[in-house]
Design an enzyme around this catalytic site. Structure first.
Site, PDB file in Angstrom:
ATOM      1  N   ASP A 164       0.859  -1.187   0.000  1.00 38.22           N
ATOM      2  CA  ASP A 164       0.000   0.000   0.000  1.00 38.22           C
ATOM      3  C   ASP A 164       0.896   1.238   0.000  1.00 38.22           C
ATOM      4  OD1 ASP A 164      -2.934   1.015   0.520  1.00 38.22           O
ATOM      5  OD2 ASP A 164      -1.608   2.222   1.793  1.00 38.22           O
ATOM      6  N   GLU A 168      -4.737   2.251  -4.266  1.00 42.06           N
ATOM      7  CA  GLU A 168      -3.278   2.311  -4.260  1.00 42.06           C
ATOM      8  C   GLU A 168      -2.657   1.040  -3.704  1.00 42.06           C
ATOM      9  OE1 GLU A 168      -4.637   4.400  -0.425  1.00 42.06           O
ATOM     10  OE2 GLU A 168      -5.352   4.074  -2.473  1.00 42.06           O
ATOM     11  N   ASN A 226      -2.670  12.950  -3.729  1.00 41.93           N
ATOM     12  CA  ASN A 226      -3.820  13.372  -4.533  1.00 41.93           C
ATOM     13  C   ASN A 226      -4.293  14.762  -4.141  1.00 41.93           C
ATOM     14  OD1 ASN A 226      -4.225  11.290  -6.372  1.00 41.93           O
ATOM     15  ND2 ASN A 226      -5.421  10.064  -4.945  1.00 41.93           N
ATOM     16  N   ASP A 246      -2.197   9.360 -10.350  1.00 44.31           N
ATOM     17  CA  ASP A 246      -2.174   8.301 -11.360  1.00 44.31           C
ATOM     18  C   ASP A 246      -0.746   8.005 -11.811  1.00 44.31           C
ATOM     19  OD1 ASP A 246      -4.902   8.139 -11.214  1.00 44.31           O
ATOM     20  OD2 ASP A 246      -5.287   9.246 -13.068  1.00 44.31           O
ATOM     21  N   HIS A 254      -5.059  14.520  -8.972  1.00 43.34           N
ATOM     22  CA  HIS A 254      -5.233  13.106  -9.310  1.00 43.34           C
ATOM     23  C   HIS A 254      -4.355  12.675 -10.475  1.00 43.34           C
ATOM     24  CE1 HIS A 254      -8.507  12.087  -6.550  1.00 43.34           C
ATOM     25  NE2 HIS A 254      -8.935  13.323  -6.736  1.00 43.34           N
TER      26      HIS A 254
END
Length: 391
Positions: A264, A307, A272, A281, A277
Site C-alpha cells: 500500500d 493504491e 492526490n 495516477d 489526481h
C-alpha cells in the site's frame, strides 16, 4: 488446322484480380474504421490493393491506351502497391515505415521500362527487370516477417505467400534469361497465364493474411484489456485472483510454498490532495513499473484496488518472500528521474508498507491467507509505514 485456345485469358485474369483487390480494399477499409488505432499498418494495407487494382486497369487497357501508360506507369503503380503492402507490414510489426529506397527503385525501374518500350522496344528486357525487382521486394518483405516469431496462422500464411511469390518471380526471371520470355504480357500461352494467375491469387491472399493478422491482434488486445488494469498495465483484480487461486490449489496439492505480498502506497491521499489526481495516477504507474523489475519470473503483480497492489510468489517461503519485499521497498524509494513528471511536480520519494503472508498447512484457506497479509500490512502502517511486516 485447329489450334487450341488457352483455358485462361490473361486480360480476363488481370481484370478479375483487380476486382478482387478492390473488394479486399473495402474489407480492409472497414476494419481500419472499426479496429483500435493501436493496430498500425491497416491504412497501408487498404491503399495497397486499391493501388494494385489501378495497375490492373492500366494493364487491361494495353493496346487501347499509349504504351507509356499501360507499360511504364502500370508497372510502376503495381510495384508501388506492393511497397504499400511492405510498409503496412513494417508498421504492423512495430517498425518505423521506411520505403525510401524502394521508391527510388521504382523510379529506376520506370526509366528502364520507358527506354525498352519507347526508345528500344524489348519485352524480354522489360520482363526481366520487372520480375527481378518484384522478386527482391517480396524477398525483403518475407525477411521482415522471418525476423519475428511466427506465432499465429496469419503471420505464417503471410510469410509463406511472400516466399512463394518471390520464388515465382525469380523463376520467371530465370525463364526470361533462358529465352522463354514470350512476346508480351497478354500472350495467350499457358505459361504466361499461370504466372499471372499465381500473382493474382497471391495478391488476394496477402490481403486475407492481413485480415487474419489484424483480427488476431484485436483478440490479443481484448484479452489484455480483460485481464490487465488500464491505468498501470499490471494484472487486474479478477485475473490476479484467478492466478492466486490456481497457485494456492497447487500449493495445497503438492505441498509447495506460496507467499503473498500486500503493498500500500504511504500517504497516497496526501499526494492526490496536494498535487492532483493526475500526479496520483502517475505515482501508481511509476509504482507498477518499479515493482515488476525485481520480481522472480514466476511471480505475478496485480492491482488489488486503489493504491494497493498484491504480489503472488509461487515457490517462496514467507522468509524468502520477505527478502523480496525489502527489495521492492528499496526500489520504490529510489529517487525519481529528474525529467519525470513526479520530480518536476516536487513529489519526494515513494514509500510503501508491505504485509507478507504464506500458506500455513493443509487446512489453510486463501481467504485466511489474504486476511493475514492484510493484517500484516496494517501493522506496518501502524508502526510508522515504509516497512515490511510478516503475518
Amino acid at each position: 488446322m485447329l489450334t487450341s485456345s488457352p483455358v485462361l485469358d490473361p486480360r480476363s485474369i488481370i481484370v478479375l484480380a483487380g476486382i478482387m483487390g478492390l473488394l479486399m480494399a473495402v474489407v480492409m477499409f472497414s476494419m481500419r474504421r472499426s479496429y483500435p488505432k493501436s493496430i498500425r499498418g491497416l491504412r497501408e494495407w487498404t491503399i495497397a490493393p486499391i493501388t494494385c487494382c489501378a495497375s490492373t486497369v492500366l494493364f487491361a487497357l494495353r493496346g487501347v491506351l499509349p504504351d507509356l501508360i499501360t507499360i511504364v506507369i502500370a508497372n510502376m503503380v503495381l510495384l508501388q502497391g506492393c511497397v504499400f503492402y511492405y510498409a503496412g507490414s513494417q508498421l504492423f510489426l512495430g517498425h518505423p515505415r521506411d520505403t525510401r529506397w524502394w521508391s527510388v527503385s521504382i523510379v529506376a525501374v520506370g526509366i528502364v521500362l520507358f527506354w525498352f518500350s519507347a526508345i528500344q522496344p524489348n519485352y524480354a528486357v522489360r520482363l526481366a527487370v520487372f520480375t527481378l525487382a518484384i522478386a527482391a521486394l517480396f524477398a525483403a518483405h518475407a525477411r521482415l516477417y522471418l525476423r519475428h516469431p511466427l506465432l499465429h496462422f496469419g503471420m505464417r500464411l503471410m510469410t509463406g505467400l511472400l516466399v512463394v511469390q518471390a520464388l515465382v518471380a525469380a523463376l520467371r526471371f530465370v525463364s526470361v534469361v533462358l529465352g522463354a520470355a514470350g512476346v508480351g504480357l497478354l500472350e495467350a500461352s499457358l505459361f504466361q497465364s499461370l504466372y499471372i494467375v499465381m500473382y493474382s491469387l497471391t495478391a488476394l491472399m496477402l490481403s486475407i493474411a492481413g485480415v487474419l493478422m489484424a483480427t488476431d491482434r484485436v483478440r490479443v488486445e481484448f484479452e489484455f484489456l480483460a485481464t490487465h488494469d488500464p491505468l498501470t498495465g499490471v494484472l487486474n483484480r479478477r485475473a490476479l485472483f484467478a492466478f492466486v487461486e490456481a497457485e494456492f490449489a497447487r500449493s495445497q496439492h503438492a505441498g509447495t510454498p506460496l507467499s503473498l505480498l500486500m503493498l500500500d502506497a504511504d500517504h497516497f491521499k496526501n499526494i492526490n490532495d496536494a498535487f492532483g489526481h493526475q500526479a496520483g495516477d502517475e505515482v501508481l504507474r511509476e509504482m507498477a513499473q518499479r515493482l515488476q523489475s525485481p520480481l522472480p519470473a514466476a511471480a505475478r503483480l496485480g492491482r488489488y484496488g486503489g493504491e494497493e497492489f498484491l504480489v503472488a510468489l509461487p515457490g517462496l517461503s514467507p522468509e524468502a518472500a520477505r527478502v523480496v519485499a525489502e527489495r521492492l521497498r528499496e526500489v520504490l524509494a529510489a529517487p525519481f528521474d529528474a525529467s519525470s513528471l513526479l520530480a518536476v511536480a516536487g513529489i519526494g520519494r515513494l514509500t510503501v508498507s508491505i504485509g507478507v503472508a504464506g500458506v500455513q498447512g493443509a487446512t489453510d484457506t486463501l481467504d485466511a491467507m489474504l486476511a493475514r497479509a492484510d493484517a500484516a500490512l496494517y501493522r506496518a502502517k501502524a508502526q510508522g509505514r515504509d516497512r515490511v511486516e510478516s503475518a
